[in-house]
Design an enzyme around this catalytic site. Structure first.
Site, PDB file in Angstrom:
ATOM      1  CG  ASP A   1      84.314  23.455 -68.347  1.00 28.25           C
ATOM      2  OD1 ASP A   1      83.675  22.812 -67.482  1.00 28.25           O
ATOM      3  OD2 ASP A   1      83.777  24.303 -69.083  1.00 28.25           O
TER       4      ASP A   1
ATOM      5  CG  ASP B   1      82.235  20.017 -65.650  1.00 26.74           C
ATOM      6  OD1 ASP B   1      83.387  19.689 -66.031  1.00 26.74           O
ATOM      7  OD2 ASP B   1      81.684  21.062 -66.043  1.00 26.74           O
TER       8      ASP B   1
ATOM      9  CG  ASP C   1      82.115  20.786 -70.183  1.00 25.07           C
ATOM     10  OD1 ASP C   1      81.900  20.695 -68.953  1.00 25.07           O
ATOM     11  OD2 ASP C   1      82.297  21.885 -70.746  1.00 25.07           O
TER      12      ASP C   1
ATOM     13  CB  SER D   1      78.667  22.814 -68.556  1.00 25.65           C
ATOM     14  OG  SER D   1      79.860  23.059 -67.865  1.00 25.65           O
TER      15      SER D   1
END
Length: 462
Positions: free
Chosen positions: A254, A250, A252, A106
């Site tokens: 999300d 970010d 990833d 993340s």
């Protein structure tokens, strides 16, 4: 270096010693525990798992290890390759898979990676399921498949396009209005998979895109957490390009943050506020965010006649409360939008499409939109933990000290004062205590955080 095992997965730094970092041995062990848990749960042949990863340097190595471990257990793998967390989440039910693994740490820096685990709905596992997997990993209770029963890997790299189509088909996404608005947008994809997905989506929506750090090399050009202090480059470029806004995700994809047309942060907390304002204006209903999120969502929800509730921190907790309260939108104040019409997961692609439709309908600038919302200011600070610190005892002491205030202890300690609040909690993903505060001015929010850091320091003898 660190290895953190939690109910939501395993996260750690690459290299070093087994059991202390995320080494190949740890990746295999944890993948084997998840695969074994799935097989035990399902009691069936032909178990299938979807895997995708962000663009981290270690991603391909970890993916090969995880994929080979699952096939070694006799589990079939759908390999999405470079992907996003929400893309893997929507792929699981579309593929009729039994689970999913996202390989991403993340917002953590490049030396980190993680295995984030999904159920057959493409949602994060419950706490009980996570505990069961940790137990299996601890006992190494694995039974691998014989040679004729090994799993197979199928590569499918079309899912970002499928995800974009799913977003475009949402009733509240109006591509024609967005096209007519002729937006110009700067995108910072932090050299991960957001640099693939977000520009593709914007081009489908007829938006002129200026790409910044959109090459998915995994070499992050700045700290990948989308906070103001890390985003100088895009703030400057939005002004230079005379863009309508900037979009930051970010690694990833999300978490979603916007830059206003004047080069200032729209405010990560206000990503959800703006999207909720739009959705609630079209669909009557309730909202949920976690208790570290801004009061502004409560204000906007009540303005639209809905009911707002706060959950413990963690996506799975937000989703559980959203389902219970029939929330039409929810998420986390760190820029995470959860829109059940799409799926129960934080999704920056959905957030971008809803936000741009809202902006196109309003016909105002991003700065004007931000100025139309209640003004709250947050401070997000942290205290590094040392092994000798008894965090639970510290939090208990704080709870007792402020027992006469409006207190919640469902997740750390949140103290709601009439004009501001403070939330103290142990992080699930890093060895720190988080101190979040919110007030009517930045100075007040910072001062409140510093006051509590000093109080914790005194209690802990720091």
């Amino acid at each position: 270096m660190t290895l953190i095992k939690s109910i939501s997965g395993i996260r750690g730094t690459i290299g070093g010693k087994t059991g202390e970092n995320l080494t190949p041995v740890d990746a295999v062990k944890f993948a084997a525990a998840y695969g074994s848990w799935l097989k035990k749960q399902l009691q069936k042949e032909n178990v299938k798992v979807v895997i995708g990863r962000d663009a981290r340097i270690s991603g391909e190595m970890i993916q090969n290890l995880v994929s080979s471990t699952l096939t070694g257990l006799g589990i079939d793998v759908i390999d999405l390759g470079l992907s996003t967390t929400p893309t893997v989440e929507i792929a699981v039910p579309l593929e009729k898979a039994d689970g999913g693994i996202i390989l991403t740490a993340s917002h953590n820096p490049k030396q980190w990676n993680a295995l984030k685990l999904l159920n057959n709905k493409g949602e994060f596992l419950s706490g009980n399921d996570g505990k069961e997997i940790l137990k299996i990993a601890e006992s190494e209770d694995f039974s691998f498949a014989e040679v004729d029963n090994l799993g197979k890997v199928t590569v499918n790299d079309s899912y970002i396009d499928i995800h974009i189509d799913e977003v475009l088909n949402l009733d509240l996404v109006d591509a024609e209005k967005i096209k007519a608005a002729k937006f110009k947008v700067v995108v910072d994809g932090v050299n991960s998979t957001g640099g693939i997905a977000i520009p593709k989506l914007l081009k489908e929506l007829g938006v002129e895109v200026v790409e910044l750090y959109c090459d998915p090399t995994g070499h992050f050009p700045h700290n990948p957490e989308p906070l103001k202090e890390h985003l100088t480059d895009i703030c400057e470029l939005v002004v230079k390009e005379k863009a309508h806004l900037g979009i930051v995700v970010d690694p990833d994809v999300d978490r979603l943050a916007f830059i206003s047309n004047d080069g200032e942060m729209f405010g990560e907390e206000y990503t959800l506020v703006a999207c909720a304002d739009y959705v609630l204006g079209k669909t009557k209903g309730n909202t949920v965010s976690n208790m570290s999120s801004s009061r502004a969502l409560r204000d906007i929800t009540e303005k639209h006649g809905g009911n707002y509730e706060a959950s413990a921190v963690g996506e799975v907790n937000v989703v559980t409360l959203m389902k219970k309260n029939n929330a039409v939108i929810g998420g986390e104040g760190n820029g995470g939008i959860i829109y059940p019409e799409s799926h129960y997961g934080r999704d920056s692609l959905v957030g971008v499409a809803l936000f741009l439709t809202h902006l196109a309908e309003k016909g105002i600038s991003v700065k004007e939109l931000r100025d139309s919302y209640p003004s709250y200011y947050m401070s997000k600070k942290k205290i590094e933990l040392t092994p000798q610190l008894d965090v639970d005892a510290i939090l208990k002491t704080m709870e007792e000290k402020y027992a006469n205030e409006n207190i919640s202890a469902i997740d750390g300690v949140k103290i709601d004062f009439p004009e501001n609040w403070v939330h103290l909690r142990k992080s699930n993903t890093e060895p720190i205590i988080r101190i979040y505060t919110e007030a009517k001015s930045q100075q007040e929010a910072n001062g409140l955080a510093d006051k509590f850091i000093a109080e914790i320091g005194k209690i802990a003898g720091l």
